[in-house]
Design a protein around this motif. Structure first.
Motif, PDB file in Angstrom:
ATOM      1  N   LEU A  15       0.949  -1.217  -0.019  1.00  0.00           N
ATOM      2  CA  LEU A  15       0.155  -0.057   0.096  1.00  0.00           C
ATOM      3  C   LEU A  15       0.920   1.265  -0.227  1.00  0.00           C
ATOM      4  N   LEU A  16       2.179   1.147   0.356  1.00  0.00           N
ATOM      5  CA  LEU A  16       3.075   2.138   0.142  1.00  0.00           C
ATOM      6  C   LEU A  16       3.197   2.826  -1.322  1.00  0.00           C
ATOM      7  N   LEU A  17       2.662   1.933  -2.239  1.00  0.00           N
ATOM      8  CA  LEU A  17       2.710   2.160  -3.681  1.00  0.00           C
ATOM      9  C   LEU A  17       1.335   2.442  -4.143  1.00  0.00           C
ATOM     10  N   ALA A  18       0.375   2.647  -3.348  1.00  0.00           N
ATOM     11  CA  ALA A  18      -0.761   2.997  -3.788  1.00  0.00           C
ATOM     12  C   ALA A  18      -0.996   4.190  -4.710  1.00  0.00           C
ATOM     13  N   TRP A  19       0.254   4.883  -4.709  1.00  0.00           N
ATOM     14  CA  TRP A  19       0.112   6.316  -5.573  1.00  0.00           C
ATOM     15  C   TRP A  19       0.483   5.831  -7.053  1.00  0.00           C
ATOM     16  N   LEU A  20       0.695   4.612  -7.324  1.00  0.00           N
ATOM     17  CA  LEU A  20       1.174   4.253  -8.669  1.00  0.00           C
ATOM     18  C   LEU A  20      -0.147   4.420  -9.493  1.00  0.00           C
ATOM     19  N   PRO A  21      -0.169   4.737 -10.627  1.00  0.00           N
ATOM     20  CA  PRO A  21      -1.105   4.724 -11.630  1.00  0.00           C
ATOM     21  C   PRO A  21      -1.658   3.445 -11.723  1.00  0.00           C
ATOM     22  N   VAL A  22      -2.953   2.978 -12.098  1.00  0.00           N
ATOM     23  CA  VAL A  22      -3.576   1.838 -12.163  1.00  0.00           C
ATOM     24  C   VAL A  22      -3.109   1.076 -11.295  1.00  0.00           C
ATOM     25  N   VAL A  23      -2.007   0.607 -10.990  1.00  0.00           N
ATOM     26  CA  VAL A  23      -1.828  -0.663  -9.936  1.00  0.00           C
ATOM     27  C   VAL A  23      -2.248  -0.135  -8.801  1.00  0.00           C
ATOM     28  N   GLY A  24      -1.945   1.151  -8.159  1.00  0.00           N
ATOM     29  CA  GLY A  24      -2.362   1.456  -7.036  1.00  0.00           C
ATOM     30  C   GLY A  24      -3.763   1.244  -6.790  1.00  0.00           C
ATOM     31  N   ASP A  25      -4.715   1.712  -7.446  1.00  0.00           N
ATOM     32  CA  ASP A  25      -6.172   1.457  -7.387  1.00  0.00           C
ATOM     33  C   ASP A  25      -6.417  -0.038  -7.226  1.00  0.00           C
ATOM     34  N   ALA A  26      -5.841  -0.888  -7.854  1.00  0.00           N
ATOM     35  CA  ALA A  26      -6.026  -2.472  -7.656  1.00  0.00           C
ATOM     36  C   ALA A  26      -5.291  -3.033  -6.182  1.00  0.00           C
ATOM     37  N   LEU A  27      -4.299  -2.188  -5.661  1.00  0.00           N
ATOM     38  CA  LEU A  27      -3.815  -2.627  -4.578  1.00  0.00           C
ATOM     39  C   LEU A  27      -4.720  -2.412  -3.420  1.00  0.00           C
ATOM     40  N   THR A  28      -5.518  -1.052  -3.687  1.00  0.00           N
ATOM     41  CA  THR A  28      -6.116  -0.623  -2.543  1.00  0.00           C
ATOM     42  C   THR A  28      -7.687  -1.265  -2.507  1.00  0.00           C
ATOM     43  N   VAL A  29      -8.122  -1.891  -3.585  1.00  0.00           N
ATOM     44  CA  VAL A  29      -9.236  -2.824  -3.635  1.00  0.00           C
ATOM     45  C   VAL A  29      -9.095  -3.875  -3.121  1.00  0.00           C
ATOM     46  N   VAL A  30      -7.785  -4.591  -3.327  1.00  0.00           N
ATOM     47  CA  VAL A  30      -7.285  -5.921  -2.810  1.00  0.00           C
ATOM     48  C   VAL A  30      -7.150  -5.724  -1.194  1.00  0.00           C
ATOM     49  N   ALA A  31      -6.443  -4.738  -0.807  1.00  0.00           N
ATOM     50  CA  ALA A  31      -6.505  -4.401   0.690  1.00  0.00           C
ATOM     51  C   ALA A  31      -8.144  -4.652   1.227  1.00  0.00           C
ATOM     52  N   GLY A  32      -8.893  -3.947   0.661  1.00  0.00           N
ATOM     53  CA  GLY A  32     -10.216  -4.097   1.182  1.00  0.00           C
ATOM     54  C   GLY A  32     -10.830  -5.449   1.244  1.00  0.00           C
ATOM     55  N   LEU A  33     -10.753  -6.138   0.094  1.00  0.00           N
ATOM     56  CA  LEU A  33     -11.190  -7.400  -0.220  1.00  0.00           C
ATOM     57  C   LEU A  33     -10.686  -8.558   0.619  1.00  0.00           C
ATOM     58  N   LEU A  34      -9.270  -8.172   1.168  1.00  0.00           N
ATOM     59  CA  LEU A  34      -8.462  -9.314   1.969  1.00  0.00           C
ATOM     60  C   LEU A  34      -8.705  -8.615   3.557  1.00  0.00           C
ATOM     61  N   ARG A  35      -9.551  -7.664   3.729  1.00  0.00           N
ATOM     62  CA  ARG A  35      -9.807  -7.209   5.062  1.00  0.00           C
ATOM     63  C   ARG A  35      -8.501  -6.663   5.945  1.00  0.00           C
ATOM     64  N   LEU A  36      -7.643  -5.950   5.188  1.00  0.00           N
ATOM     65  CA  LEU A  36      -6.458  -5.386   5.955  1.00  0.00           C
ATOM     66  C   LEU A  36      -7.045  -4.319   6.941  1.00  0.00           C
ATOM     67  N   PRO A  37      -6.793  -4.416   7.964  1.00  0.00           N
ATOM     68  CA  PRO A  37      -7.340  -3.654   9.084  1.00  0.00           C
ATOM     69  C   PRO A  37      -7.295  -1.966   8.748  1.00  0.00           C
ATOM     70  N   PHE A  38      -8.433  -1.237   8.603  1.00  0.00           N
ATOM     71  CA  PHE A  38      -8.577  -0.060   8.213  1.00  0.00           C
ATOM     72  C   PHE A  38      -7.695   0.936   8.706  1.00  0.00           C
TER      73      PHE A  38
END
Length: 143
Positions: A89-112
């Motif tokens: 998630l430190l790379l969430a700023w990357l174009p396209v990839v960052g969006d996917a990383l944040t959605v996956v973090a939610g899907l896999l229930r990383l603590p908010f």
């Protein structure tokens, strides 16, 4: 400043946007650097947290026949992500990839809270670099 916040927020969601250009434009207009950094970082972080929330919401759809990930694969992914993936998630700023990383973090229930801190750190660092570059490369071009 409101326009910068909205552009930064939208840029972090699945919508396209160019918050770096908007940030540099406002820097050229003489806005306070610290305030620009804070507004852009906050807006972009909140936009990514929208993606995390969407991933969390999508989790309740798991188990349906059309859901693209099986329950065992989701459980394996959750264990791996908890161990190794959170720092992506430190790379969430990357174009396209960052969006996917944040959605996956939610899907896999990383603590908010963890997700928020990691996203905030990455995005804050990115905007600090953008402002540094603006000062050192654009300074003579601003009117």
């Amino acid at each position: 400043m409101l326009s910068l916040f909205l552009v930064a927020l939208a840029s972090a969601t699945l919508l396209p946007g160019g918050s770096e250009v908007w940030l540099a434009r406002q820097w050229c207009q003489g806005e306070a650097v610290g305030l620009l950094w804070a507004v852009a970082t906050l807006g972009n972080t909140l936009g990514s947290l929208v993606n995390v929330a969407l991933g969390r919401y999508a989790r309740h759809l798991a188990g349906r026949r059309w859901f693209p990930v099986s329950a065992p694969a989701l459980a394996r992914g959750e264990r791996t992500y908890a161990r190794l993936g959170r720092f992506s998630l430190l790379l969430a700023w990357l174009p396209v990839v960052g969006d996917a990383l944040t959605v996956v973090a939610g899907l896999l229930r990383l603590p908010f809270g963890q997700a928020t801190l990691l996203i905030l750190a990455g995005k804050g660092a990115r905007y600090a670099v953008v402002l540094w570059l603006a000062e050192h490369w654009l300074g003579g071009y601003c009117q």
